[in-house]
Motif scaffolding. Structure first.
Motif, PDB file in Angstrom:
ATOM      1  N   VAL A  31       0.832  -1.197   0.000  1.00 33.05           N
ATOM      2  CA  VAL A  31       0.000   0.000   0.000  1.00 33.05           C
ATOM      3  C   VAL A  31       0.873   1.255   0.000  1.00 33.05           C
ATOM      4  O   VAL A  31       0.661   2.183  -0.794  1.00 33.05           O
ATOM      5  CB  VAL A  31      -0.954   0.008   1.206  1.00 33.05           C
ATOM      6  CG1 VAL A  31      -1.716   1.334   1.286  1.00 33.05           C
ATOM      7  CG2 VAL A  31      -1.938  -1.151   1.128  1.00 33.05           C
ATOM      8  N   ASP A  35      -6.983  -2.380  -3.584  1.00 34.80           N
ATOM      9  CA  ASP A  35      -6.316  -3.163  -2.550  1.00 34.80           C
ATOM     10  C   ASP A  35      -6.973  -4.545  -2.530  1.00 34.80           C
ATOM     11  O   ASP A  35      -8.025  -4.738  -1.933  1.00 34.80           O
ATOM     12  CB  ASP A  35      -6.458  -2.466  -1.200  1.00 34.80           C
ATOM     13  CG  ASP A  35      -5.747  -3.212  -0.069  1.00 34.80           C
ATOM     14  OD1 ASP A  35      -5.417  -4.397  -0.254  1.00 34.80           O
ATOM     15  OD2 ASP A  35      -5.543  -2.613   0.998  1.00 34.80           O
ATOM     16  N   HIS A  69      -6.223  -0.581   5.296  1.00 34.02           N
ATOM     17  CA  HIS A  69      -5.133  -0.808   4.357  1.00 34.02           C
ATOM     18  C   HIS A  69      -3.817  -1.120   5.060  1.00 34.02           C
ATOM     19  O   HIS A  69      -2.790  -1.247   4.391  1.00 34.02           O
ATOM     20  CB  HIS A  69      -4.956   0.404   3.447  1.00 34.02           C
ATOM     21  CG  HIS A  69      -6.146   0.714   2.594  1.00 34.02           C
ATOM     22  ND1 HIS A  69      -6.521  -0.080   1.527  1.00 34.02           N
ATOM     23  CD2 HIS A  69      -7.066   1.719   2.656  1.00 34.02           C
ATOM     24  CE1 HIS A  69      -7.608   0.429   0.957  1.00 34.02           C
ATOM     25  NE2 HIS A  69      -7.958   1.508   1.626  1.00 34.02           N
TER      26      HIS A  69
END
Length: 405
Positions: free
Chosen positions: A116, A232, A148
């Motif tokens: 990320v 994601d 995340h």
């Protein structure tokens, strides 16, 4: 005599963990020592069906023999060179991963959070060098209730007080919009917007599935406004939802796709940023890296993990058995249940707020030989390995039916 020494083995280990460990987790009181397939065993020899899969890191099942074989073989040859030198596993890993995911460039990292962070850096650099955003003015849009990772930058744009409180000050440059709301996304885009970062299904939030067409609308908005779409897929990817990547459910492709967890089948920390030449091309030698990222042991393990995922039909199995499991869970007559939702083998049972809490149900399931974990007090996540059989799925339903009563 030491009080700890008088306790059972389970109690001893829990007491030692409490004595010496940081208290940043609240696990169920089971101490596991062995795993095989969908099952794990505790130190007292009791068997459990694992319905968490290490938050989807063990999609291929515990200790898959072919991944283990690849790891042991590579560990005896070469484990780490750093990226100062080349190794003979990195290029094949790139080639096989790109062929499988239809990507053209790969940035290898270790943890999901690192993937990320890498994507955020790439997006900002692309914004300055390609889109022409003024220096230090790049904006990245994220969704409310996101998860995340745990770095300072990432928790800075979290809306979860438990993840965020007490860790500031935070990095600027992030906007939060409601999840699943394409109009809110469009309203938030400015000439300085470089990226939209979003989970195709929000896992930590409780397996929240956006409205149909949301990801397609996000893709169209990002294309129209010259904004990078970052998906994601660290939890949703690699077969968990019944597709290789969850983006396939709406027939789209992200500009940056993040994968991890099951990329190693649970054997080793491996993650990757998947992209194209235009976006990834902004990185040059010395601007980003990782000592362990792309190491030969990680690459060999990941290659084996991807191979068994495809060759053993785990993705199709997740779609088929997941649909069976979801329908059967939804059919349970339990007034405490508010909703059963999910896709593939990424499922959740949400309880009514006054139903006594999901933790109690998880403890009841543990007593019946099933391990699941609550999230946000009222929701139980169900994510068994993708090798789950129909009989095992039916057994899971029986245990939930009993525990919910």
């Amino acid at each position: 005599m030491n009080d700890i020494a008088l306790r059972s083995r389970t109690e001893q280990l829990i007491a030692l963990e409490a004595l010496y460990g940081a208290k940043n987790y609240k696990p169920l009181d089971v101490v596991l020592t062995r795993g095989e397939g969908v099952y794990v065993w505790d130190v007292d020899g009791r068997r459990y069906l694992d319905c968490l899969s290490a938050y989807s890191a063990v999609n291929q099942g515990h200790c898959h023999p072919k991944i283990l074989e690849a790891m042991v073989e590579q560990a005896g040859r070469l484990t780490l060179t750093s990226r100062a030198f080349r190794n003979d596993q990195l290029a094949p890993f790139y080639e096989e991963l790109c062929a499988l995911t239809h990507s053209t460039k790969v940035l290898p990292m270790n943890s999901g959070a690192e993937a990320v962070e890498s994507a955020l850096k790439v997006a900002r650099k692309w914004g300055y060098e390609v889109k022409g955003v003024p220096a230090d003015q790049a904006e990245i849009i994220v969704a409310a209730d996101n998860f995340h990772g745990r770095t300072v930058a990432i928790v800075g744009f979290s809306t979860d007080p438990g993840s965020r409180s007490g860790f500031g000050p935070f990095a600027p440059g992030f906007k939060v919009v409601p999840y699943g709301d394409a109009r809110a996304l469009e309203a938030a885009i400015t000439p300085n917007t470089v990226a939209f970062l979003v989970e195709p299904i929000q896992g930590e939030a409780g397996v929240i599935i956006p409205p149909a067409g949301y990801l397609k609308a996000a893709r169209e908005l990002c294309t129209r406004h010259n904004v990078i779409l970052i998906l994601d897929e660290i939890q949703t990817g690699l077969g968990r939802t019944g597709k290789l990547l969850a983006e396939e459910h709406e027939g789209i492709e992200a500009d940056l796709t993040l994968i991890g967890k099951a990329l190693s089948g649970g054997f080793y920390p491996v993650s990757a940023v998947l992209s194209n030449s235009e976006v990834m091309g902004v990185l040059h030698p010395g601007e980003h890296g990782s000592t362990f990222g792309g190491n030969p042991l990680a690459c060999a393990v990941a290659r084996a993990a991807l191979k068994v995922l495809v060759e053993e039909g785990m993705i199709d199995n997740a779609a088929r058995i997941g649909a069976r499991l979801q329908a059967s869970l939804a059919a349970i007559d339990a007034p405490r249940v508010k909703e059963v939702r999910g896709r593939g083998l990424m499922l959740a049972v949400e309880l009514h707020p006054d139903a006594g809490g999901a933790r109690r149900v998880c403890e009841g399931l543990q007593a019946r030989g099933l391990l699941a974990k609550e999230t946000h007090d009222h929701t139980i996540r169900i994510a068994p390995p993708l090798i789950l059989t129909a009989d095992q799925a039916d057994w899971i339903v029986e245990q939930f039916a009993a525990a919910l009563q």
